[in-house]
Structures are given as structure tokens and as C-alpha cells.
Design a protein around this motif. Structure first.
Motif, PDB file in Angstrom:
ATOM      1  N   GLU A   1      -7.234   4.015 -14.010  1.00  0.00           N
ATOM      2  CA  GLU A   1      -7.641   3.020 -13.023  1.00  0.00           C
ATOM      3  C   GLU A   1      -7.027   1.671 -13.366  1.00  0.00           C
ATOM      4  N   VAL A   2      -6.551   0.972 -12.341  1.00  0.00           N
ATOM      5  CA  VAL A   2      -5.898  -0.317 -12.522  1.00  0.00           C
ATOM      6  C   VAL A   2      -6.500  -1.336 -11.552  1.00  0.00           C
ATOM      7  N   TYR A   3      -6.833  -2.500 -12.072  1.00  0.00           N
ATOM      8  CA  TYR A   3      -7.362  -3.612 -11.274  1.00  0.00           C
ATOM      9  C   TYR A   3      -6.258  -4.196 -10.402  1.00  0.00           C
ATOM     10  N   PHE A   4      -6.642  -4.693  -9.218  1.00  0.00           N
ATOM     11  CA  PHE A   4      -5.714  -5.497  -8.418  1.00  0.00           C
ATOM     12  C   PHE A   4      -6.490  -6.570  -7.671  1.00  0.00           C
ATOM     13  N   HIS A   5      -5.796  -7.651  -7.381  1.00  0.00           N
ATOM     14  CA  HIS A   5      -6.338  -8.739  -6.574  1.00  0.00           C
ATOM     15  C   HIS A   5      -5.551  -8.766  -5.270  1.00  0.00           C
ATOM     16  N   ALA A   6      -6.187  -9.220  -4.209  1.00  0.00           N
ATOM     17  CA  ALA A   6      -5.543  -9.255  -2.891  1.00  0.00           C
ATOM     18  C   ALA A   6      -4.242 -10.051  -2.904  1.00  0.00           C
ATOM     19  N   THR A   7      -4.110 -11.015  -3.797  1.00  0.00           N
ATOM     20  CA  THR A   7      -2.865 -11.796  -3.867  1.00  0.00           C
ATOM     21  C   THR A   7      -1.696 -10.954  -4.355  1.00  0.00           C
ATOM     22  N   GLY A   8      -1.964  -9.770  -4.907  1.00  0.00           N
ATOM     23  CA  GLY A   8      -0.904  -8.875  -5.370  1.00  0.00           C
ATOM     24  C   GLY A   8      -0.334  -7.998  -4.275  1.00  0.00           C
ATOM     25  N   VAL A   9      -0.916  -8.065  -3.066  1.00  0.00           N
ATOM     26  CA  VAL A   9      -0.410  -7.277  -1.936  1.00  0.00           C
ATOM     27  C   VAL A   9       0.758  -8.030  -1.324  1.00  0.00           C
ATOM     28  N   ARG A  10       1.887  -7.348  -1.159  1.00  0.00           N
ATOM     29  CA  ARG A  10       3.106  -8.023  -0.677  1.00  0.00           C
ATOM     30  C   ARG A  10       2.949  -8.622   0.710  1.00  0.00           C
ATOM     31  N   GLN A  11       2.339  -7.904   1.632  1.00  0.00           N
ATOM     32  CA  GLN A  11       2.184  -8.413   2.995  1.00  0.00           C
ATOM     33  C   GLN A  11       0.699  -8.560   3.282  1.00  0.00           C
ATOM     34  N   SER A  12       0.255  -9.789   3.469  1.00  0.00           N
ATOM     35  CA  SER A  12      -1.175 -10.062   3.627  1.00  0.00           C
ATOM     36  C   SER A  12      -1.783  -9.325   4.815  1.00  0.00           C
ATOM     37  N   GLY A  13      -0.998  -8.928   5.789  1.00  0.00           N
ATOM     38  CA  GLY A  13      -1.511  -8.180   6.934  1.00  0.00           C
ATOM     39  C   GLY A  13      -2.041  -6.814   6.566  1.00  0.00           C
ATOM     40  N   PHE A  14      -1.669  -6.312   5.383  1.00  0.00           N
ATOM     41  CA  PHE A  14      -2.128  -5.001   4.923  1.00  0.00           C
ATOM     42  C   PHE A  14      -3.514  -5.045   4.290  1.00  0.00           C
ATOM     43  N   ILE A  15      -4.060  -6.226   4.075  1.00  0.00           N
ATOM     44  CA  ILE A  15      -5.361  -6.352   3.408  1.00  0.00           C
ATOM     45  C   ILE A  15      -6.416  -5.496   4.111  1.00  0.00           C
ATOM     46  N   ASN A  16      -6.415  -5.486   5.426  1.00  0.00           N
ATOM     47  CA  ASN A  16      -7.412  -4.721   6.176  1.00  0.00           C
ATOM     48  C   ASN A  16      -7.180  -3.218   6.101  1.00  0.00           C
ATOM     49  N   ASP A  17      -6.023  -2.790   5.588  1.00  0.00           N
ATOM     50  CA  ASP A  17      -5.693  -1.368   5.480  1.00  0.00           C
ATOM     51  C   ASP A  17      -5.966  -0.803   4.088  1.00  0.00           C
ATOM     52  N   LEU A  18      -6.549  -1.591   3.200  1.00  0.00           N
ATOM     53  CA  LEU A  18      -6.785  -1.145   1.823  1.00  0.00           C
ATOM     54  C   LEU A  18      -8.099  -0.367   1.728  1.00  0.00           C
ATOM     55  N   ASN A  19      -8.112   0.778   2.357  1.00  0.00           N
ATOM     56  CA  ASN A  19      -9.285   1.631   2.367  1.00  0.00           C
ATOM     57  C   ASN A  19      -9.184   2.685   1.269  1.00  0.00           C
ATOM     58  N   PRO A  20     -10.315   3.179   0.764  1.00  0.00           N
ATOM     59  CA  PRO A  20     -10.271   4.240  -0.240  1.00  0.00           C
ATOM     60  C   PRO A  20      -9.419   5.415   0.249  1.00  0.00           C
ATOM     61  N   GLY A  21      -8.550   5.887  -0.636  1.00  0.00           N
ATOM     62  CA  GLY A  21      -7.668   7.001  -0.303  1.00  0.00           C
ATOM     63  C   GLY A  21      -6.304   6.599   0.209  1.00  0.00           C
ATOM     64  N   THR A  22      -6.091   5.314   0.491  1.00  0.00           N
ATOM     65  CA  THR A  22      -4.790   4.841   0.962  1.00  0.00           C
ATOM     66  C   THR A  22      -3.778   4.901  -0.175  1.00  0.00           C
ATOM     67  N   ASP A  23      -2.636   5.548   0.056  1.00  0.00           N
ATOM     68  CA  ASP A  23      -1.579   5.631  -0.953  1.00  0.00           C
ATOM     69  C   ASP A  23      -0.805   4.319  -1.015  1.00  0.00           C
ATOM     70  N   VAL A  24      -0.527   3.878  -2.235  1.00  0.00           N
ATOM     71  CA  VAL A  24       0.196   2.628  -2.456  1.00  0.00           C
ATOM     72  C   VAL A  24       1.214   2.802  -3.576  1.00  0.00           C
ATOM     73  N   CYS A  25       2.220   1.937  -3.583  1.00  0.00           N
ATOM     74  CA  CYS A  25       3.134   1.822  -4.714  1.00  0.00           C
ATOM     75  C   CYS A  25       3.054   0.375  -5.190  1.00  0.00           C
ATOM     76  N   PHE A  26       3.334   0.167  -6.479  1.00  0.00           N
ATOM     77  CA  PHE A  26       3.101  -1.149  -7.070  1.00  0.00           C
ATOM     78  C   PHE A  26       3.787  -1.245  -8.418  1.00  0.00           C
ATOM     79  N   ASP A  27       3.854  -2.464  -8.927  1.00  0.00           N
ATOM     80  CA  ASP A  27       4.328  -2.729 -10.284  1.00  0.00           C
ATOM     81  C   ASP A  27       3.114  -2.967 -11.163  1.00  0.00           C
TER      82      ASP A  27
END
Length: 68
Positions: A25-51
Motif C-alpha cells: 500500500e502506498v499513500y498519495f495526496h490529490a496534488t500528486g494526480v497529474r490532471q486535477s479533473g481526474f480527482i472525481n474518478d479516484l474510486n476504489p478499484g480504479t487502475d492507475v500508474c504512478f511514480d
């Protein structure tokens, strides 16, 4: 880049956790999302890629993008 799924996200607190496919498990803050419009799409089970970035508090996901 790493991949995983949103475990949970609290929009009022602007943070959550991603679970990697190896179970870590890895912590993230909303400021780490590249496109702020995706904030509303961060639902459990959503696949993501990240650094993964090492911070004072430990590993944190940054540069988060939705997959698909």
C-alpha cells in the motif's frame, strides 16, 4: 512507472492509498494526480500508474495517471 489500484480516497481530506499488484500500500495526496479533473474518478478499484517518490514520511505516489 508502477501500476496499482485505488484502495480508497477521501476527497474532503484530499488523500488516499493505492494498492500495488504485489499487495504493497502506498499513500498519495490529490496534488500528486497529474490532471486535477481526474480527482472525481479516484474510486476504489480504479487502475492507475504512478511514480514512487521517497519523502520524509516514506514512499508516496506522484505523477498519478488513470489507466484506460
Amino acid at each position: 512507472m508502477k501500476t496499482g489500484r485505488i484502495k480508497w480516497f477521501n476527497p474532503s481530506e484530499s488523500y488516499g492509498y493505492i494498492i500495488l499488484f504485489d499487495g504493497t500500500e502506498v499513500y498519495f495526496h490529490a496534488t500528486g494526480v497529474r490532471q486535477s479533473g481526474f480527482i472525481n474518478d479516484l474510486n476504489p478499484g480504479t487502475d492507475v500508474c504512478f511514480d514512487l517518490i521517497l519523502t520524509k514520511g516514506g514512499m508516496e505516489a506522484q505523477n498519478i495517471d488513470l489507466i484506460g
